[in-house]
Design a protein around this motif. Structure first.
Motif, PDB file in Angstrom:
ATOM      1  N   SER A   1      48.320  91.834  46.318  1.00  0.00           N
ATOM      2  CA  SER A   1      47.822  91.005  46.842  1.00  0.00           C
ATOM      3  C   SER A   1      47.382  90.442  45.119  1.00  0.00           C
ATOM      4  CB  SER A   1      46.958  90.957  47.712  1.00  0.00           C
ATOM      5  OG  SER A   1      45.884  90.131  48.106  1.00  0.00           O
ATOM      6  N   MET A   2      47.020  89.018  45.472  1.00  0.00           N
ATOM      7  CA  MET A   2      46.391  88.771  44.319  1.00  0.00           C
ATOM      8  C   MET A   2      45.452  89.035  44.170  1.00  0.00           C
ATOM      9  SD  MET A   2      48.439  86.832  42.232  1.00  0.00           S
ATOM     10  CE  MET A   2      47.250  85.282  41.519  1.00  0.00           C
ATOM     11  N   LEU A   3      44.864  89.201  45.541  1.00  0.00           N
ATOM     12  CA  LEU A   3      43.055  89.729  45.500  1.00  0.00           C
ATOM     13  C   LEU A   3      43.525  90.460  45.046  1.00  0.00           C
ATOM     14  CD1 LEU A   3      42.793  88.783  49.545  1.00  0.00           C
ATOM     15  CD2 LEU A   3      41.512  87.967  47.577  1.00  0.00           C
ATOM     16  N   ASP A   4      44.349  91.568  44.687  1.00  0.00           N
ATOM     17  CA  ASP A   4      43.696  93.153  44.004  1.00  0.00           C
ATOM     18  C   ASP A   4      43.745  92.723  42.558  1.00  0.00           C
ATOM     19  OD1 ASP A   4      44.862  94.293  46.649  1.00  0.00           O
ATOM     20  OD2 ASP A   4      46.348  94.861  45.653  1.00  0.00           O
ATOM     21  N   PHE A   5      44.016  91.713  42.025  1.00  0.00           N
ATOM     22  CA  PHE A   5      44.152  90.726  40.935  1.00  0.00           C
ATOM     23  C   PHE A   5      43.499  90.171  40.204  1.00  0.00           C
ATOM     24  CE2 PHE A   5      48.627  92.071  41.759  1.00  0.00           C
ATOM     25  CZ  PHE A   5      48.635  93.398  40.972  1.00  0.00           C
ATOM     26  N   ASP A   6      42.349  90.134  41.097  1.00  0.00           N
ATOM     27  CA  ASP A   6      41.600  88.748  40.941  1.00  0.00           C
ATOM     28  C   ASP A   6      40.663  88.825  39.440  1.00  0.00           C
ATOM     29  OD1 ASP A   6      39.898  86.663  41.416  1.00  0.00           O
ATOM     30  OD2 ASP A   6      37.996  88.131  41.793  1.00  0.00           O
ATOM     31  N   VAL A   7      40.504  88.178  38.596  1.00  0.00           N
ATOM     32  CA  VAL A   7      40.310  88.049  37.412  1.00  0.00           C
ATOM     33  C   VAL A   7      39.629  86.659  37.391  1.00  0.00           C
ATOM     34  CG1 VAL A   7      41.641  89.604  36.586  1.00  0.00           C
ATOM     35  CG2 VAL A   7      41.944  86.835  36.552  1.00  0.00           C
ATOM     36  N   PRO A   8      38.256  86.267  36.200  1.00  0.00           N
ATOM     37  CA  PRO A   8      38.019  85.034  35.865  1.00  0.00           C
ATOM     38  C   PRO A   8      38.605  84.186  35.150  1.00  0.00           C
ATOM     39  CG  PRO A   8      36.738  87.003  34.453  1.00  0.00           C
ATOM     40  CD  PRO A   8      37.801  87.598  35.623  1.00  0.00           C
ATOM     41  N   LEU A   9      38.827  82.703  34.845  1.00  0.00           N
ATOM     42  CA  LEU A   9      38.910  82.256  34.116  1.00  0.00           C
ATOM     43  C   LEU A   9      38.837  82.604  32.528  1.00  0.00           C
ATOM     44  CD1 LEU A   9      38.127  78.109  34.466  1.00  0.00           C
ATOM     45  CD2 LEU A   9      40.347  79.248  35.509  1.00  0.00           C
ATOM     46  N   TYR A  10      40.274  83.286  31.952  1.00  0.00           N
ATOM     47  CA  TYR A  10      40.325  83.202  30.359  1.00  0.00           C
ATOM     48  C   TYR A  10      39.338  82.653  29.638  1.00  0.00           C
ATOM     49  CZ  TYR A  10      41.107  85.202  26.217  1.00  0.00           C
ATOM     50  OH  TYR A  10      41.502  85.386  25.210  1.00  0.00           O
ATOM     51  N   ASP A  11      38.361  83.214  29.215  1.00  0.00           N
ATOM     52  CA  ASP A  11      37.475  83.222  27.628  1.00  0.00           C
ATOM     53  C   ASP A  11      38.136  83.842  26.662  1.00  0.00           C
ATOM     54  OD1 ASP A  11      35.380  82.617  26.278  1.00  0.00           O
ATOM     55  OD2 ASP A  11      34.471  82.117  28.089  1.00  0.00           O
ATOM     56  N   GLY A  12      38.581  83.299  25.538  1.00  0.00           N
ATOM     57  CA  GLY A  12      37.868  84.986  24.315  1.00  0.00           C
ATOM     58  C   GLY A  12      36.600  85.290  23.680  1.00  0.00           C
ATOM     59  N   ASP A  13      35.277  84.278  24.374  1.00  0.00           N
ATOM     60  CA  ASP A  13      34.675  84.850  24.681  1.00  0.00           C
ATOM     61  C   ASP A  13      34.085  86.711  25.063  1.00  0.00           C
ATOM     62  OD1 ASP A  13      33.555  83.722  22.571  1.00  0.00           O
ATOM     63  OD2 ASP A  13      32.802  82.060  23.186  1.00  0.00           O
ATOM     64  N   LEU A  14      34.701  85.718  26.553  1.00  0.00           N
ATOM     65  CA  LEU A  14      33.839  87.535  27.164  1.00  0.00           C
ATOM     66  C   LEU A  14      34.477  88.651  27.187  1.00  0.00           C
ATOM     67  CD1 LEU A  14      32.714  87.586  30.050  1.00  0.00           C
ATOM     68  CD2 LEU A  14      35.106  86.600  31.585  1.00  0.00           C
ATOM     69  N   GLU A  15      36.289  88.046  26.882  1.00  0.00           N
ATOM     70  CA  GLU A  15      37.583  88.928  26.364  1.00  0.00           C
ATOM     71  C   GLU A  15      36.169  90.091  25.115  1.00  0.00           C
ATOM     72  OE1 GLU A  15      41.106  88.209  24.939  1.00  0.00           O
ATOM     73  OE2 GLU A  15      41.297  90.315  24.624  1.00  0.00           O
ATOM     74  N   ILE A  16      35.875  89.255  24.194  1.00  0.00           N
ATOM     75  CA  ILE A  16      35.066  90.010  23.597  1.00  0.00           C
ATOM     76  C   ILE A  16      34.022  90.795  23.768  1.00  0.00           C
ATOM     77  CG2 ILE A  16      33.631  89.991  21.321  1.00  0.00           C
ATOM     78  CD1 ILE A  16      35.905  87.603  20.242  1.00  0.00           C
ATOM     79  N   ALA A  17      33.461  90.342  25.026  1.00  0.00           N
ATOM     80  CA  ALA A  17      31.866  90.606  25.668  1.00  0.00           C
ATOM     81  C   ALA A  17      32.528  92.104  26.897  1.00  0.00           C
ATOM     82  CB  ALA A  17      31.483  89.669  25.253  1.00  0.00           C
ATOM     83  N   GLN A  18      33.179  91.725  27.136  1.00  0.00           N
ATOM     84  CA  GLN A  18      33.546  92.437  28.203  1.00  0.00           C
ATOM     85  C   GLN A  18      34.979  93.120  28.464  1.00  0.00           C
ATOM     86  OE1 GLN A  18      32.425  90.606  31.664  1.00  0.00           O
ATOM     87  NE2 GLN A  18      30.244  89.698  30.739  1.00  0.00           N
ATOM     88  N   GLY A  19      35.854  92.489  27.963  1.00  0.00           N
ATOM     89  CA  GLY A  19      37.059  93.395  27.420  1.00  0.00           C
ATOM     90  C   GLY A  19      37.546  92.514  28.515  1.00  0.00           C
TER      91      GLY A  19
ATOM     92  N   ASP B   1      47.900  85.675  31.427  1.00  0.00           N
ATOM     93  CA  ASP B   1      46.945  85.326  29.984  1.00  0.00           C
ATOM     94  C   ASP B   1      46.543  86.742  29.397  1.00  0.00           C
ATOM     95  OD1 ASP B   1      47.907  82.780  29.800  1.00  0.00           O
ATOM     96  OD2 ASP B   1      46.649  81.590  30.598  1.00  0.00           O
ATOM     97  N   TRP B   2      45.420  87.044  30.986  1.00  0.00           N
ATOM     98  CA  TRP B   2      44.459  88.230  30.557  1.00  0.00           C
ATOM     99  C   TRP B   2      45.629  89.588  30.405  1.00  0.00           C
ATOM    100  CZ3 TRP B   2      40.093  88.459  29.289  1.00  0.00           C
ATOM    101  CH2 TRP B   2      38.670  87.602  29.703  1.00  0.00           C
ATOM    102  N   ALA B   3      46.622  89.607  31.005  1.00  0.00           N
ATOM    103  CA  ALA B   3      47.691  90.635  31.137  1.00  0.00           C
ATOM    104  C   ALA B   3      48.318  91.085  29.651  1.00  0.00           C
ATOM    105  CB  ALA B   3      48.672  90.602  31.648  1.00  0.00           C
ATOM    106  N   SER B   4      48.710  89.354  29.605  1.00  0.00           N
ATOM    107  CA  SER B   4      49.069  89.346  27.470  1.00  0.00           C
ATOM    108  C   SER B   4      48.189  90.084  26.304  1.00  0.00           C
ATOM    109  CB  SER B   4      49.631  87.787  27.488  1.00  0.00           C
ATOM    110  OG  SER B   4      48.458  87.427  26.902  1.00  0.00           O
ATOM    111  N   ARG B   5      46.946  90.177  27.008  1.00  0.00           N
ATOM    112  CA  ARG B   5      46.460  90.593  25.317  1.00  0.00           C
ATOM    113  C   ARG B   5      46.321  92.225  25.562  1.00  0.00           C
ATOM    114  NH1 ARG B   5      45.687  87.553  22.482  1.00  0.00           N
ATOM    115  NH2 ARG B   5      43.070  88.743  21.975  1.00  0.00           N
TER     116      ARG B   5
END
Ligand code: FMN
Length: 220
Positions: free
Chosen positions: A47-65, A103-107
């Motif tokens: 389900s898409m609920l299994d793949f819940d993610v915030p809006l892509y944010d490069g700063d968030l990626e650096i801070a929290q992965g 976009d998140w998965a592509s990282r």
């Protein structure tokens, strides 16, 4: 498709890019999962609920992965040989939710869509069945190296197309099932016969091997 000694040998991740409880695309995804199971594949219905993610944010990626929802998609893609994605069409394109997840998965490296076979489905109350959204969805997925099956199935007037959980029209139901089966046959052949894998890459106009470098910069 089923080896009596080892069980099903094609693993397929199936999900719909809609969060709605009454999602028409979810209904279509469930039907596709049934066809795949009938064909002997092992199905992971997500389900898409299994793949819940915030809006892509490069700063968030650096801070929290990379967030847990995208990690879950990566895990389940890597555990599968192929995926079937039923997606709504929003404003003649794909929903922002699925693009954000892609976009998140592509990282991740290695990038989990690379080399995975994919089938795209859509359902919409409109007469075009959401087909324009699938052409948009092909672009990021193919960019990431997914091998998106040429035939895509779009269920028009989907709010009236179901009888219970099935596609009401017999001819349309047959076309849907053949579309899913044809995709599974190709995915299975590509898994077991590397020459077919090579043929696909050549079809894209690339020398064998270059497909692996689709996203990462090619080293000099
Ligand atoms: C923001 C938004 C935009 C939409 N744009 C389209 C569109 O361009 N083409 C279309 O066929 N349906 C469009 N629809 C209608 C959806 O196809 C319909 O709501 C469908 O049921 C959504 O899929 P779901 O049932 O799986 O949630 C749109 C719906 C929303 C909410």
């Amino acid at each position: 498709m089923t080896d009596p000694m080892n069980g099903p040998d094609l693993k397929v991740l199936v999900f719909a890019a809609s969060l709605r409880a009454e999602s028409l695309n979810r209904k279509l995804a469930v039907l596709a999962a049934g066809v795949a199971e009938q064909a002997g594949a092992s199905v992971d219905l997500a389900s898409m609920l299994d793949f819940d993610v915030p809006l892509y944010d490069g700063d968030l990626e650096i801070a929290q992965g990379i967030p847990a929802g995208a990690q879950e998609l990566q895990r389940r893609l890597l555990a599968s040989d192929a995926f079937i994605l039923a997606s709504p069409e929003y404003n003649a394109s794909m929903p922002g939710t699925i693009k954000n997840l892609i976009d998140w998965a592509s990282r991740f490296r290695p990038q989990p869509f690379d080399g995975r076979h994919g089938l795209l489905l859509s359902a919409s109350p409109s007469l075009a069945g959401g087909n324009r959204g699938l052409w948009a969805l092909r672009v990021p997925l193919e960019h990431l190296g997914a091998r998106i099956f040429p035939d895509m199935f779009s269920l028009a007037m989907a709010h009236k197309a179901f009888a219970g959980e099935q596609i009401a029209d017999e001819a349309l139901r047959g076309r849907f099932e053949k579309n899913v089966q044809a995709f599974l046959s190709l995915a299975e052949a590509a898994k077991h016969y590397p020459c077919i894998k090579r043929a696909w890459v050549e079809f894209l106009g690339e020398p064998p091997g270059a497909g692996d470098d689709r996203v990462d910069p090619v080293s000099p």
